[in-house]
Design a protein around this motif. Structure first.
Motif, mmCIF file in Angstrom:
data_model
loop_
_atom_site.group_PDB
_atom_site.id
_atom_site.type_symbol
_atom_site.label_atom_id
_atom_site.label_comp_id
_atom_site.label_asym_id
_atom_site.label_seq_id
_atom_site.Cartn_x
_atom_site.Cartn_y
_atom_site.Cartn_z
ATOM 1 N N LEU A 98 0.810 -1.230 0.000
ATOM 2 C CA LEU A 98 0.000 0.000 0.000
ATOM 3 C C LEU A 98 0.839 1.275 0.000
ATOM 4 O O LEU A 98 0.308 2.369 0.210
ATOM 5 N N ASP A 99 2.139 1.157 -0.220
ATOM 6 C CA ASP A 99 3.032 2.327 -0.283
ATOM 7 C C ASP A 99 3.084 3.112 1.029
ATOM 8 O O ASP A 99 3.371 4.313 1.029
ATOM 9 N N VAL A 100 2.792 2.458 2.149
ATOM 10 C CA VAL A 100 2.866 3.134 3.442
ATOM 11 C C VAL A 100 4.323 3.452 3.763
ATOM 12 O O VAL A 100 5.199 2.593 3.656
ATOM 13 N N ARG A 101 4.594 4.698 4.119
ATOM 14 C CA ARG A 101 5.963 5.090 4.483
ATOM 15 C C ARG A 101 6.168 5.059 5.991
ATOM 16 O O ARG A 101 7.216 4.666 6.481
ATOM 17 N N GLN A 102 5.144 5.501 6.730
ATOM 18 C CA GLN A 102 5.269 5.599 8.176
ATOM 19 C C GLN A 102 4.000 5.122 8.880
ATOM 20 O O GLN A 102 2.889 5.389 8.427
ATOM 21 N N ILE A 103 4.212 4.417 9.997
ATOM 22 C CA ILE A 103 3.163 4.166 10.979
ATOM 23 C C ILE A 103 3.739 4.650 12.296
ATOM 24 O O ILE A 103 4.811 4.202 12.719
ATOM 25 N N HIS A 104 3.049 5.577 12.926
ATOM 26 C CA HIS A 104 3.617 6.256 14.095
ATOM 27 C C HIS A 104 2.552 6.382 15.175
ATOM 28 O O HIS A 104 1.498 6.993 14.962
ATOM 29 N N PHE A 105 2.821 5.810 16.351
ATOM 30 C CA PHE A 105 1.924 5.907 17.500
ATOM 31 C C PHE A 105 2.337 7.086 18.378
ATOM 32 O O PHE A 105 3.531 7.265 18.665
ATOM 33 N N HIS A 106 1.353 7.865 18.803
ATOM 34 C CA HIS A 106 1.605 8.993 19.715
ATOM 35 C C HIS A 106 0.764 8.805 20.973
ATOM 36 O O HIS A 106 -0.343 8.263 20.919
ATOM 37 N N LEU A 107 1.259 9.286 22.088
ATOM 38 C CA LEU A 107 0.529 9.224 23.345
ATOM 39 C C LEU A 107 -0.383 10.448 23.470
ATOM 40 O O LEU A 107 -0.224 11.426 22.728
ATOM 41 N N PRO A 108 -1.333 10.429 24.395
ATOM 42 C CA PRO A 108 -2.272 11.552 24.523
ATOM 43 C C PRO A 108 -1.602 12.907 24.749
ATOM 44 O O PRO A 108 -2.160 13.942 24.373
ATOM 45 N N ASP A 109 -0.407 12.917 25.358
ATOM 46 C CA ASP A 109 0.279 14.191 25.598
ATOM 47 C C ASP A 109 1.153 14.629 24.423
ATOM 48 O O ASP A 109 1.863 15.625 24.500
ATOM 49 N N GLY A 110 1.106 13.883 23.319
ATOM 50 C CA GLY A 110 1.848 14.255 22.113
ATOM 51 C C GLY A 110 3.206 13.620 21.986
ATOM 52 O O GLY A 110 3.914 13.850 20.996
ATOM 53 N N ARG A 111 3.615 12.800 22.952
ATOM 54 C CA ARG A 111 4.912 12.137 22.849
ATOM 55 C C ARG A 111 4.869 11.001 21.823
ATOM 56 O O ARG A 111 3.852 10.318 21.677
ATOM 57 N N SER A 112 5.994 10.800 21.165
ATOM 58 C CA SER A 112 6.108 9.674 20.244
ATOM 59 C C SER A 112 6.256 8.395 21.054
ATOM 60 O O SER A 112 7.135 8.295 21.926
ATOM 61 N N PHE A 113 5.402 7.422 20.755
ATOM 62 C CA PHE A 113 5.513 6.131 21.446
ATOM 63 C C PHE A 113 6.221 5.094 20.578
ATOM 64 O O PHE A 113 7.068 4.344 21.051
ATOM 65 N N LEU A 114 5.888 5.069 19.287
ATOM 66 C CA LEU A 114 6.543 4.100 18.400
ATOM 67 C C LEU A 114 6.499 4.590 16.961
ATOM 68 O O LEU A 114 5.425 4.800 16.398
ATOM 69 N N ARG A 115 7.684 4.792 16.408
ATOM 70 C CA ARG A 115 7.823 5.019 14.973
ATOM 71 C C ARG A 115 8.236 3.689 14.355
ATOM 72 O O ARG A 115 9.360 3.222 14.573
#
Length: 355
Positions: A98-115
């Motif tokens: 599907l040509d996905v480049r990024q899947i990125h999880f963020h926490l409710p406070d805006g912190r990156s949880f998982l790139r």
């Protein structure tokens, strides 16, 4: 004087028509590109929604996210890597299918949880630099649009994650401009596409160690290129970019950040460059997608304009010449009539005197 006025009027009418034709052609080019661009992002939106529903909302993923709040640093790290291991294989499949480049999880406070694309890089807060993440986590609503990131730019689809009434953060699914260009190229098979983004946007957002993903643009000094996108660009077109770089009209239009079309002659070929601004979530133009193609339509319109102008002037000259001849001939005939009338009058007078 009358002839000059007629010529000026003819030229004005023809030139105005030529300018209108050029504007219409340019507008058509822009509308075609914009329409296909929107078609591409719609296709990837549907893919992102499917990924969100089928991959992100699965019970195993939600169970991990439910555990993050209030954990120790060690537990936080363990959950981060557990989620990465759970999704790694599926992420690789999405990149391919599907040509996905990024899947990125963020926490409710805006912190990156998982790139998923940089799993070793996490914990940084994105709320102040990513409008989309603020929308998804503060307003808890879906956000979509082109945006520069800490590592890559891309067209992003961001969903808030809410389960059992609890806000767990958000998920970003994004595609590279390469994916959109791939979609466009399936329709515009003989075009080259060039993408550039404002250097100030990159320098103010991207991690210092990731700025090597960018290089100065050949086309404009205030822009940079994404090397991942540039890798698919036809290097044979680089000299054309330098020609456009030296074109004052191109520079001026880029400064305006408006869409425009530039037709030019390059290496004895008629070239059309279509410049479409790419806007962010605030609808601010921060990048350009440029289409380059061989197209003689504008050149043909100019040739038609010249031919019509020359033909009109020729016809006008013939008409004016004919009128001038008729006036001259009428004047000559009138003078001859006056001479004959005078001669008749003299003869008549002489006859009367003889009587």
């Amino acid at each position: 004087m009358l002839f000059v006025l007629i010529v000026a009027l003819i030229f004005t009418v023809l030139y105005r028509q030529y300018q209108e034709d050029r504007a219409l052609l340019g507008q058509t080019k822009l509308e075609q590109l914009d329409s296909l661009y929107k078609s591409a992002i719609t296709t990837y939106r549907l893919n992102a929604r499917s990924t969100y529903g089928n991959l992100i909302l699965q019970p195993e993923v939600l169970a991990i996210l439910h555990q993050v709040e209030g954990t120790s640093p060690e537990q936080f790290d363990a959950l981060h890597w557990k989620l990465h291991a759970l999704l790694k294989k599926q992420y690789e499949g999405l990149k391919e299918a599907l040509d996905v480049r990024q899947i990125h999880f963020h926490l409710p406070d805006g912190r990156s949880f998982l790139r998923m694309h940089r799993p070793e890089q996490y914990g940084d807060n994105l709320m102040q630099v990513r409008e989309s993440i603020a929308i998804a986590n503060e307003q808890k609503r879906y956000a979509e649009g082109f945006e520069e990131g800490r590592i890559f730019n891309g067209y992003r689809y961001i969903f808030p994650i809410i389960d059992q009434g609890k806000h767990l953060g958000s998920i970003e699914i994004s595609v590279s401009i390469n994916a959109i260009i791939k979609h466009l190229s399936q329709v515009f098979k003989k075009r080259g596409f060039y993408f550039m983004i404002e250097s100030d946007v990159v320098s103010g957002t991207v991690f210092d160690k990731e700025k090597g993903n960018y290089a100065p643009s050949t086309l404009h000094d205030a822009y940079v290129i994404d090397l991942g996108v540039q890798a698919h660009f036809d290097t044979a077109l680089e000299p054309l970019l330098r020609t456009l770089h030296d074109d004052p009209a191109v520079t001026e239009n880029i400064h305006s950040k408006l869409p425009f079309v530039r037709a030019l002659s390059y290496q004895d070929k008629a070239i059309v460059a279509t410049f479409m601004p790419i806007v962010n979530l605030r609808l601010e133009p921060i990048a350009y997608l440029i289409s380059l193609e061989s197209d003689s339509t504008f050149q043909s319109r100019f040739s038609t304009f010249l031919s019509a102008t020359v033909l009109s002037l020729l016809i006008g000259s013939l008409i004016f010449g004919a009128i001038a001849y008729l006036i001259w001939h009428s004047g000559k005939a009138l003078k001859e009539k006056e001479r004959l009338d005078l001669l008749v009058a003299q003869k008549t007078q002489a006859l009367k005197q003889e009587q």
